[in-house]
Design an enzyme around this catalytic site. Structure first.
Site, PDB file in Angstrom:
ATOM      1  N   CYS A   2      -0.749   3.905  -6.506  1.00  0.00           N
ATOM      2  CA  CYS A   2      -1.620   3.259  -5.511  1.00  0.00           C
ATOM      3  C   CYS A   2      -1.826   1.837  -6.003  1.00  0.00           C
ATOM      4  O   CYS A   2      -2.094   1.625  -7.195  1.00  0.00           O
ATOM      5  CB  CYS A   2      -2.953   3.995  -5.405  1.00  0.00           C
ATOM      6  SG  CYS A   2      -4.206   3.116  -4.433  1.00  0.00           S
ATOM      7  N   CYS A  48       0.870  -1.182   0.000  1.00  0.00           N
ATOM      8  CA  CYS A  48       0.000   0.000   0.000  1.00  0.00           C
ATOM      9  C   CYS A  48       0.903   1.227   0.000  1.00  0.00           C
ATOM     10  O   CYS A  48       1.695   1.404   0.926  1.00  0.00           O
ATOM     11  CB  CYS A  48      -0.873  -0.028   1.258  1.00  0.00           C
ATOM     12  SG  CYS A  48      -1.889   1.439   1.516  1.00  0.00           S
TER      13      CYS A  48
END
EC number: 5.1.1.3
Length: 260
Positions: free
Chosen positions: A188, A77
């Site tokens: 992302c 992440c």
């Protein structure tokens, strides 16, 4: 004891389903390892949270994976890496912790001209880590930070190619289509799941890059360095967990990682 460590699983963690794009690459590059994936979909997206909230949630996720016996951790992440990786490494000194960051360096190296768009969450783009990347690589090339609040929610809902997500992405990208764009960095881990839609909008001449391969190469290097890599010749096991105890989210996780 060393054999037990070699056979222990690698823990992957993300704010939701995005980290499955990195895990997918690990399964391809290191199929004999065992894996545990923890998605925190209950608290997704992290991109709109404060750094303190992100750190707290990240510590909870790492604790879960360590209790499950993880020998190494991948923070799959970008937002959690930016906000929490330093503190996590300081606290868990005995376990390799690998993060992910926007693949700006390879994007710049791919072409000698053209602007680079970095699509990411607000939290990632606001962190010091990204600003340092901008200072380092944005000196001679235009780097365009493009926050995409709302995109994670489409992916968490399983909407990867519907009209709504297509319209959302067109609205984000169309203002830049009159410029010479050489590359788009997916900053992302959720975003690779809509890579095909992005490619359709920007055209085949624009390269779309994410940091998955580099992260998995670093994971492999760290395991070898610590003599922790699995010696099994068989395909490893994969267990998927999610803070949102919903059958649909686990089914979607398996679909995204292409588990039959």
């Amino acid at each position: 004891m060393q054999d037990d460590l070699k056979n222990a699983p690698i823990g992957f963690f993300d704010s939701g389903l995005g980290g499955l794009s990195v895990l997918r690459k690990a399964l391809e590059m290191m199929p004999n390892e065992n894996y545990i994936y923890y998605g925190d979909s209950k608290h997704a997206p992290y991109g709109e949270k404060t750094p303190q909230e992100i750190r707290s949630l990240s510590f909870n996720a790492i604790e879960f994976l360590i209790k499950k016996g993880a020998k190494a951790i991948v923070i799959a992440c970008n937002t959690a890496t930016s906000a929490a990786a330093h503190d996590l490494r300081e606290y868990y000194k005995d376990i390799p912790i690998i993060g992910i960051e926007p693949a700006l360096k390879p994007a710049i190296k791919l072409h000698e001209t053209g602007s680079v768009i970095v699509m990411a969450t607000k939290a990632t783009l606001n962190q010091e880590k990204f600003k340092n990347l901008m200072d380092k690589y944005g000196e001679h090339r235009e780097v365009i930070p493009l926050p995409c609040p709302g995109l994670v929610e489409f992916i968490e809902a399983g909407d990867l190619e519907g009209e709504d997500v297509k319209n959302f992405l067109r609205e984000k990208l169309n203002p830049y289509m009159d410029r010479e764009i050489s590359s788009i960095v997916l900053g992302c881990t959720h975003y690779p799941f809509v890579k095909d839609v992005i490619q359709d909008i920007v055209g085949e001449k624009v390269d779309i890059i994410d940091g998955s391969s580099g992260t998995v190469r670093e994971l492999k290097r760290r395991l070898e360095e610590n003599n922790m890599e699995s010696e099994s010749k068989k395909k490893g096991n994969l267990d998927i967990f999610n803070s949102l105890e919903d059958k649909k989210i686990l089914e979607l996780s398996k679909k995204l990682i292409e588990i039959k």
